[in-house]
Design a protein around this motif. Structure first.
Motif, PDB file in Angstrom:
ATOM      1  N   LEU A  55     -22.696  49.538 -23.998  1.00 13.51           N
ATOM      2  CA  LEU A  55     -23.490  48.797 -24.913  1.00 13.51           C
ATOM      3  C   LEU A  55     -22.633  47.832 -25.814  1.00 13.51           C
ATOM      4  N   ASN A  56     -21.570  48.224 -26.414  1.00 17.53           N
ATOM      5  CA  ASN A  56     -20.721  47.398 -27.291  1.00 17.53           C
ATOM      6  C   ASN A  56     -20.153  46.148 -26.650  1.00 17.53           C
ATOM      7  N   LEU A  57     -19.853  46.253 -25.304  1.00 14.24           N
ATOM      8  CA  LEU A  57     -19.540  45.228 -24.574  1.00 14.24           C
ATOM      9  C   LEU A  57     -20.610  43.974 -24.467  1.00 14.24           C
ATOM     10  N   LEU A  58     -21.814  44.758 -24.194  1.00 12.95           N
ATOM     11  CA  LEU A  58     -22.997  43.987 -23.779  1.00 12.95           C
ATOM     12  C   LEU A  58     -23.288  43.128 -25.127  1.00 12.95           C
ATOM     13  N   ALA A  59     -23.123  43.834 -26.192  1.00 14.34           N
ATOM     14  CA  ALA A  59     -23.386  43.088 -27.559  1.00 14.34           C
ATOM     15  C   ALA A  59     -22.284  42.058 -28.249  1.00 14.34           C
ATOM     16  N   GLY A  60     -21.183  42.066 -27.248  1.00 13.30           N
ATOM     17  CA  GLY A  60     -20.236  41.490 -27.751  1.00 13.30           C
ATOM     18  C   GLY A  60     -19.370  42.097 -28.851  1.00 13.30           C
ATOM     19  N   LEU A  61     -19.640  43.262 -29.199  1.00 12.38           N
ATOM     20  CA  LEU A  61     -18.876  43.962 -30.267  1.00 12.38           C
ATOM     21  C   LEU A  61     -17.421  44.512 -29.827  1.00 12.38           C
ATOM     22  N   ASP A  62     -17.322  44.620 -28.392  1.00  9.46           N
ATOM     23  CA  ASP A  62     -16.273  44.849 -28.028  1.00  9.46           C
ATOM     24  C   ASP A  62     -15.605  43.958 -26.807  1.00  9.46           C
ATOM     25  N   VAL A  63     -14.569  44.007 -26.357  1.00  7.50           N
ATOM     26  CA  VAL A  63     -13.924  43.064 -25.237  1.00  7.50           C
ATOM     27  C   VAL A  63     -13.680  43.669 -23.842  1.00  7.50           C
ATOM     28  N   ALA A  64     -13.966  43.317 -22.951  1.00  3.37           N
ATOM     29  CA  ALA A  64     -13.700  44.007 -21.820  1.00  3.37           C
ATOM     30  C   ALA A  64     -12.333  43.542 -21.287  1.00  3.37           C
ATOM     31  N   ASP A  65     -11.815  44.509 -20.403  1.00  7.37           N
ATOM     32  CA  ASP A  65     -10.429  44.205 -19.786  1.00  7.37           C
ATOM     33  C   ASP A  65     -10.695  43.127 -18.725  1.00  7.37           C
ATOM     34  N   ALA A  66     -11.673  43.030 -18.151  1.00  2.00           N
ATOM     35  CA  ALA A  66     -12.002  42.225 -16.947  1.00  2.00           C
ATOM     36  C   ALA A  66     -13.549  42.124 -16.788  1.00  2.00           C
ATOM     37  N   GLY A  67     -14.009  40.825 -16.173  1.00  2.44           N
ATOM     38  CA  GLY A  67     -15.299  40.603 -16.025  1.00  2.44           C
ATOM     39  C   GLY A  67     -15.923  39.846 -16.840  1.00  2.44           C
ATOM     40  N   GLU A  68     -17.258  39.684 -17.017  1.00  6.91           N
ATOM     41  CA  GLU A  68     -18.262  38.684 -17.716  1.00  6.91           C
ATOM     42  C   GLU A  68     -19.312  39.312 -17.906  1.00  6.91           C
ATOM     43  N   VAL A  69     -19.654  39.023 -19.101  1.00  5.99           N
ATOM     44  CA  VAL A  69     -21.222  39.330 -19.773  1.00  5.99           C
ATOM     45  C   VAL A  69     -21.719  37.961 -20.392  1.00  5.99           C
ATOM     46  N   ARG A  70     -22.704  37.832 -19.613  1.00  5.08           N
ATOM     47  CA  ARG A  70     -23.862  36.678 -19.937  1.00  5.08           C
ATOM     48  C   ARG A  70     -24.967  37.011 -20.576  1.00  5.08           C
ATOM     49  N   VAL A  71     -25.367  36.445 -21.739  1.00  5.28           N
ATOM     50  CA  VAL A  71     -26.581  36.669 -22.746  1.00  5.28           C
ATOM     51  C   VAL A  71     -27.318  35.280 -22.633  1.00  5.28           C
ATOM     52  N   GLY A  96     -16.456  33.503 -23.512  1.00  3.55           N
ATOM     53  CA  GLY A  96     -16.094  31.978 -23.973  1.00  3.55           C
ATOM     54  C   GLY A  96     -16.349  31.652 -25.528  1.00  3.55           C
ATOM     55  N   LEU A  97     -17.014  32.589 -26.182  1.00  2.00           N
ATOM     56  CA  LEU A  97     -17.229  32.675 -27.490  1.00  2.00           C
ATOM     57  C   LEU A  97     -16.410  33.278 -28.383  1.00  2.00           C
ATOM     58  N   ASP A  98     -15.914  32.348 -29.449  1.00  2.00           N
ATOM     59  CA  ASP A  98     -15.230  33.139 -30.444  1.00  2.00           C
ATOM     60  C   ASP A  98     -15.982  34.115 -31.579  1.00  2.00           C
ATOM     61  N   GLU A  99     -15.433  34.928 -32.290  1.00  2.00           N
ATOM     62  CA  GLU A  99     -16.035  35.749 -32.950  1.00  2.00           C
ATOM     63  C   GLU A  99     -17.286  35.284 -33.934  1.00  2.00           C
ATOM     64  N   ALA A 100     -17.110  33.906 -34.492  1.00  2.00           N
ATOM     65  CA  ALA A 100     -18.284  33.518 -35.095  1.00  2.00           C
ATOM     66  C   ALA A 100     -19.430  33.451 -34.106  1.00  2.00           C
ATOM     67  N   LYS A 101     -19.148  32.786 -33.216  1.00  2.00           N
ATOM     68  CA  LYS A 101     -20.296  32.406 -32.093  1.00  2.00           C
ATOM     69  C   LYS A 101     -20.965  33.581 -31.603  1.00  2.00           C
ATOM     70  N   ARG A 102     -20.046  34.832 -31.403  1.00  2.00           N
ATOM     71  CA  ARG A 102     -20.576  36.031 -30.752  1.00  2.00           C
ATOM     72  C   ARG A 102     -21.581  36.685 -31.873  1.00  2.00           C
ATOM     73  N   THR A 103     -21.161  36.564 -33.139  1.00  2.00           N
ATOM     74  CA  THR A 103     -21.826  37.039 -34.260  1.00  2.00           C
ATOM     75  C   THR A 103     -23.388  36.262 -34.290  1.00  2.00           C
ATOM     76  N   ALA A 104     -23.125  35.071 -34.065  1.00  2.00           N
ATOM     77  CA  ALA A 104     -24.379  34.311 -34.215  1.00  2.00           C
ATOM     78  C   ALA A 104     -25.231  34.458 -32.909  1.00  2.00           C
ATOM     79  N   LEU A 105     -24.780  34.676 -32.079  1.00  3.81           N
ATOM     80  CA  LEU A 105     -25.395  35.117 -30.657  1.00  3.81           C
ATOM     81  C   LEU A 105     -26.300  36.611 -31.083  1.00  3.81           C
ATOM     82  N   ARG A 106     -25.654  37.454 -31.544  1.00  2.45           N
ATOM     83  CA  ARG A 106     -26.207  38.747 -31.942  1.00  2.45           C
ATOM     84  C   ARG A 106     -27.296  38.505 -32.820  1.00  2.45           C
ATOM     85  N   ARG A 107     -26.895  37.778 -33.978  1.00  3.28           N
ATOM     86  CA  ARG A 107     -28.062  37.556 -34.990  1.00  3.28           C
ATOM     87  C   ARG A 107     -29.209  36.963 -34.320  1.00  3.28           C
ATOM     88  N   ASP A 108     -29.013  35.938 -33.421  1.00  2.14           N
ATOM     89  CA  ASP A 108     -30.221  35.218 -32.912  1.00  2.14           C
ATOM     90  C   ASP A 108     -30.815  35.755 -31.878  1.00  2.14           C
TER      91      ASP A 108
END
Length: 238
Positions: free
Chosen positions: A57-73, A80-92
Motif C-alpha cells: 500500500l505504501n508503494l502504491l501511495a508513493g510513500l515508499d520506493v520499490a526496488d524495481a517495477g512501476e506504479v502508475r496512478v 518519475g516524480l520527485d517527492e514534492a510531486k508525489r506529495t501533490a499526487l497523494r493530496r489531489d
C-alpha cells in the motif's frame, strides 16, 4: 508471475507492472507483481503476516520506493516524480484509510474531514460544507462541530472514511480499515467504505486479514513472493 486485471474496456486508475520490494537489504517480500484496478472497482488484498501487504500500500501511495517495477496512478508513473510531486499526487488523487484512524483530536469532525480540501487550497467555508455532506453520507449528520473524544471506534472510522473521500480521490487505499472494530460495526463501516467508493467511481485497494471483509469486494487477491494471485471465497466468515 501472477497477473490480475479488470475488464479490458475500462481504463485503469491504478496500473502496476513488475513491482519488487525487499526489506533489510536482503529479504525479498515480493517480485514481478502486476495489478490493474479500474474506476469504481474494489479489490481486497490478503496475505500471511509479514508478506508485505502494508508495504505494498505504501508503494502504491508513493510513500515508499520499490526496488524495481512501476506504479502508475491516473497514468502518472510515481517513479518519475520527485517527492514534492508525489506529495501533490497523494493530496489531489489519493485517499488513505488507516486502521488506527489518525483523526486529529484537537480538530472538530468537520475540520478533520475538510483537511484534505484545505490543503488543496479550498476556502474554509467550502471545505466545511463539503465535509458536512460527507459526514452525513457516513451516518454522522449534524456532528461536524463535535470533537473526536466523544466518538466510538466505529464513528472514528466513519470520520476517517469521510476524510479520505472528501476530495473525490481517484484512488482509495485502506489498510485494515475494520481491524479495530467488532464484527457488527465492522460490517456497517465496510459497507459505507465500499458504497461511497463505488458511488464516487474511485478505485479501491483494501488490505485485510478478514475473509468476511474481503468477500464484499469485487476481487480478492492473495499476496505471495511471486506477486498477486486470485482467490475465490466461498463464504463470508473470518
Amino acid at each position: 508471475m501472477a497477473t490480475s486485471s479488470p475488464p479490458a474496456a475500462r481504463t485503469p486508475v491504478l496500473a502496476v507492472h513488475g513491482l519488487a520490494k525487499s526489506v533489510g537489504g536482503a529479504r525479498q517480500l515480493f517480485a514481478g507483481l502486476e495489478l490493474s484496478v479500474a474506476p469504481g472497482e474494489t479489490v481486497a488484498i490478503m496475505g500471511e503476516s509479514g508478506a508485505g501487504k502494508s508495504t505494498l500500500l505504501n508503494l502504491l501511495a508513493g510513500l515508499d520506493v520499490a526496488d524495481a517495477g512501476e506504479v502508475r496512478v491516473a497514468g502518472l508513473a510515481l517513479t518519475g516524480l520527485d517527492e514534492a510531486k508525489r506529495t501533490a499526487l497523494r493530496r489531489d488523487r489519493i485517499g488513505f484509510v488507516f486502521q488506527a484512524f489518525h483523526v486529529l483530536p484537537h480538530l472538530t469532525l468537520g475540520q478533520n474531514v475538510a483537511l484534505p480540501l484545505l490543503l488543496k487550497g479550498a476556502a474554509p467555508k467550502e471545505g466545511l460544507a463539503r465535509a458536512a455532506t460527507l459526514l452525513a453520507a457516513v451516518g454522522l449528520e449534524g456532528r461536524a462541530g463535535d470533537y473526536p473524544a466523544v466518538l466510538s471506534g466505529g464513528e472514528m472510522q466513519r470520520v476517517a472514511i469521510a476524510r479520505a473521500l472528501v476530495h473525490a480521490p481517484m484512488l482509495l487505499l485502506a489498510d485494515e480499515p475494520t481491524g479495530n472494530l467488532d464484527p457488527q460495526i465492522a460490517d456497517k463501516v465496510l459497507a459505507l467504505l465500499l458504497g461511497q467508493a463505488r458511488a464516487q467511481g474511485a478505485a479501491l485497494v483494501m488490505v485485510t486479514h478478514s475473509a468476511r471483509a474481503a468477500a464484499q469486494t469485487d476481487r480478492v487477491l492473495q499476496l505471495a513472493a511471486d506477486g498477486l494471485h486470485p482467490v475465490v471465497l466461498h463464504h463470508a466468515s473470518d
